[in-house]
Design an enzyme around this catalytic site. Sequence first.
Site, PDB file in Angstrom:
ATOM      1  N   ASP A  33     -32.427   6.219 -20.767  1.00 63.74           N
ATOM      2  CA  ASP A  33     -31.649   6.960 -21.760  1.00 63.74           C
ATOM      3  C   ASP A  33     -30.909   6.069 -22.740  1.00 63.74           C
ATOM      4  O   ASP A  33     -30.378   6.541 -23.737  1.00 63.74           O
ATOM      5  CB  ASP A  33     -30.578   7.791 -21.027  1.00 63.74           C
ATOM      6  CG  ASP A  33     -31.088   9.160 -20.658  1.00 63.74           C
ATOM      7  OD1 ASP A  33     -32.139   9.543 -21.169  1.00 63.74           O
ATOM      8  OD2 ASP A  33     -30.422   9.818 -19.857  1.00 63.74           O
TER       9      ASP A  33
HETATM   10  C1  BGC Z   1     -25.819   6.518 -19.009  1.00 63.15           C
HETATM   11  C2  BGC Z   1     -27.160   7.007 -18.546  1.00 63.15           C
HETATM   12  C3  BGC Z   1     -27.224   8.506 -18.653  1.00 63.15           C
HETATM   13  C4  BGC Z   1     -26.865   8.933 -20.084  1.00 63.15           C
HETATM   14  C5  BGC Z   1     -26.925  10.422 -20.295  1.00 63.15           C
HETATM   15  C6  BGC Z   1     -25.490   7.063 -20.383  1.00 63.15           C
HETATM   16  O1  BGC Z   1     -24.190   6.700 -20.723  1.00 63.15           O
HETATM   17  O2  BGC Z   1     -25.803   5.117 -19.022  1.00 63.15           O
HETATM   18  O3  BGC Z   1     -27.398   6.575 -17.213  1.00 63.15           O
HETATM   19  O4  BGC Z   1     -28.509   8.956 -18.332  1.00 63.15           O
HETATM   20  O5  BGC Z   1     -25.575   8.466 -20.389  1.00 63.15           O
HETATM   21  O6  BGC Z   1     -25.940  11.092 -19.602  1.00 63.15           O
HETATM   22  C1  NOJ Z   2     -29.418   8.836 -15.669  1.00 62.10           C
HETATM   23  C2  NOJ Z   2     -30.156  10.035 -16.162  1.00 62.10           C
HETATM   24  O1  NOJ Z   2     -29.785  11.145 -15.367  1.00 62.10           O
HETATM   25  C3  NOJ Z   2     -31.644   9.846 -16.091  1.00 62.10           C
HETATM   26  O2  NOJ Z   2     -32.279  10.919 -16.693  1.00 62.10           O
HETATM   27  C4  NOJ Z   2     -32.047   8.540 -16.737  1.00 62.10           C
HETATM   28  O3  NOJ Z   2     -33.417   8.402 -16.570  1.00 62.10           O
HETATM   29  C5  NOJ Z   2     -31.303   7.373 -16.143  1.00 62.10           C
HETATM   30  N1  NOJ Z   2     -29.903   7.623 -16.245  1.00 62.10           N
HETATM   31  C6  NOJ Z   2     -31.646   6.054 -16.794  1.00 62.10           C
HETATM   32  O4  NOJ Z   2     -31.108   5.942 -18.047  1.00 62.10           O
END
Ligand code: BGC
Ligand code: NOJ
Length: 808
Positions: A483
């Site tokens: 993400d």
């Molecule tokens: C986090 C991710 C997460 C994304 C969406 C980011 O700040 O690092 O792990 O999936 O937010 O919530």
């Molecule tokens: C947390 C999110 O829930 C997931 O969808 C994503 O793949 C990982 N972070 C990695 O960024």
Amino acid sequence: MKFGHFDDEAREYVITTPCTPYPWINYLGTEDFFSLISHTGGGYCFYRDARFRRLLRYRYNNSPADVGGRALYIRDGDDVWTPAWMPMKSTLERYECRHGLGTTKIQGSRNGVTAEMFYLVPLGETAEVCRLTLTNESSVVKTLKVFSFVEFCLWNAWDDQTNFQRNFSTGEVEIDGSAIYHVTEYRERRNHYAVFGVNAPIAGFDTDRETFLGLYNGLHEPEVVLEGAPRNSLASGWAPIGSHCLEVSLAPGESRDFVFVLGYVENPADDKWEQPGVVNKQPARALMARFSETAQVEATVAELRDHWASLLEISTVESPDERLNRMVNTWNPYQCMVTFNMSRSASYFESGIGRGMGFRDSNQDLLGFVHLVPERARQRIIDIASTQFADGSAYHQYQPLTKRGNNDIGSGFNDDPLWLIIGVVAYIKETGDFDILSEEVPFDNDEANTATLFEHLRRSFHFTLENLGPHGLPLIGRADWNDCLNLNCFSETPDEPYQTTANREGRTAESVFIAGQFVYTAPDYADLAEYMGFAEEAGAARKHAARMEGAISEHGWDGDWFLRAYDFFGQKVGSRECEEGQIFIEPQGFCVMAGVGVDDGRALRALDSVAERLATPYGIVLNQPAYSRYHVELGEISSYPPGYKENAGIFCHNNPWVMIAETRVGRGDRAFDYYKRIAPAYLQEISEIHRTEPYVYSQMVAGRDAVREGEAKNSWLTGTAAWNYVAIAHHILGIRPEFDGLRVSPCIGAEIPNFTVTRRCRGALYRIRVTNSLKHGEPLLKVNGEAAKGTLVPYAPAGETVDIDCET
Ligand code: BGC
Ligand code: NOJ
């Protein structure tokens, strides 16, 4: 084992000191009503939605940690103490907390009195039940006063924390015998209330927080308890609470039980009132009547135990390694079920306010619980697919209450559509329910625009093909699984969310990860197409996969590992040419899982590079070298300090991809070694460093570049649970359902010389004895005593038992 130990027989984790390195929590509830409860009784509960139907107020990110929600005080003469240790941090002669499957028991003793609180949410109930047992272990009569305490949340947890000009004036309660009713907003649009009752006459009550505590007092110094007399306060606005005062006299050796019920009740809109202004309490009275005797509680405890026992016996392992057994048999599937129930909403790291159900997350969660509750997996698939757009793209999230796509987040995460195929494939392999493919499912919840589920999958598959970049690799969009790899975002403004901010127009940024995911998905998708009678589509899918594999080979291979991406300017990401972020874990895992490079040595090279560059004693970090400064062209990944989260943290979710990849190239010893580095049951000894619960996975462990290397965060709600289950059960122990049979193909290395797996699948029972002698290239199988060909055991009819001997 400084803080506790596993009780495998009881399937409990036993915490022996309240001073754990972080609150260690558990979840109660199976369907509609859920509680979070820490080892000192902190936490809260909610009905269905942690944001809109929250019963108890809990203060996140607070100091001291973990105060709020519930408490219990005992007054023994002039001595006031709290048996769960918090909130008074009382010196206890004995303390123990047992977190089990949907139950938590907390016990504290002081001055010859033991108080035991046993919490559960009974099956089929929308209530948290607490059986309190008081025992006088001294030689004198004990005259005690017990004060219960809960602080009510005014239902909408976000409003509750922000809209004080309104909610300091709305709070309302009613009292009826020993029951306290929280009825805020019931006079207007709410048809629901909370009830907090106890099955004994009370000496008094309080419902106003300020009266109970004193305005400038914390929960550790409630005026009412310190004075020893309830004030029968009636909350009006401000902060409604529920506190009963019980007077208890215990002869030496005597024990007494009380049952507290904290319930959620919904009335029909036309049957809200008993009489004008008096709430209809009939359902609440019926609820409390179901728990008026201790024996009734015992019966529901037994029911809950049976429920879990029957779920967990579906797949079990017996091996010489007890840590492996307890992960596979109990704690990993338990976490998978909790993650299924909660998605990413409510934990001690997720506030229960912010996030809906992730399209990608929910499909992956399914991999870990589909064998336990296949009917619910089916419903989940239909719900998810119903939010998909007609062009195959997907809302990134949907709301659990409405089941509609979330417009605030929108779409554009280009890996999302392919996860639907992966989820559906897992469901069909487990159940054999191919009929689901013919089910009519709407697009974007529009009943006027529906297609079969297979057609949804077809659009997912083709969405990737219609969105290829200059190298023939899939366009990344806002981000892929990672993400934080926001290659089109270019955010320079604080407060702008990386995931949703307007992206630059451009069709250049490509993801090698999605390419690997596509190649991984294609063979199963092609099989389903064939099954549906679309032979041409199946053939085309296989060709597309071969072409994509070619694109990876030509443009996605960096010499010693797979490249991560091409950015907006067509520059490489995750290449030795880069200054920072030269290698990433995700494409190594997924490309090798897909079989890319397995025949020509590149898979081995990529995995060796992972071992050399990314593996650490605490797990495999996401990328190296960590980004040391903000790279606007890469996005959020470079916003984190080195070693945390997606910037070179050990993002546990993707470690199992490498484990599975290692089994793909036959290196079971490495796969199992990686498994042990992050599996919580193996980390008990380092709890002081690791800090989070030693019975569940955390999303992230700080990586080698971090100041606090080895420290975990974000326990419980993570795709880590499902993928590690898949890695260990399906690929390392090697027992996995396929379309036509059960694959028996262990790959675990020399450390585990033998093991037995019992697996129920499609109604039959398989008993598999593995002798792991590591003598044969492909394991040799005997099925019911007869030598078998290959490692795929055809499914037996429901009701049959199949004995399999497997020698590796
Ligand atoms: C986090 C991710 C997460 C994304 C969406 C980011 O700040 O690092 O792990 O999936 O937010 O919530
Ligand atoms: C947390 C999110 O829930 C997931 O969808 C994503 O793949 C990982 N972070 C990695 O960024």
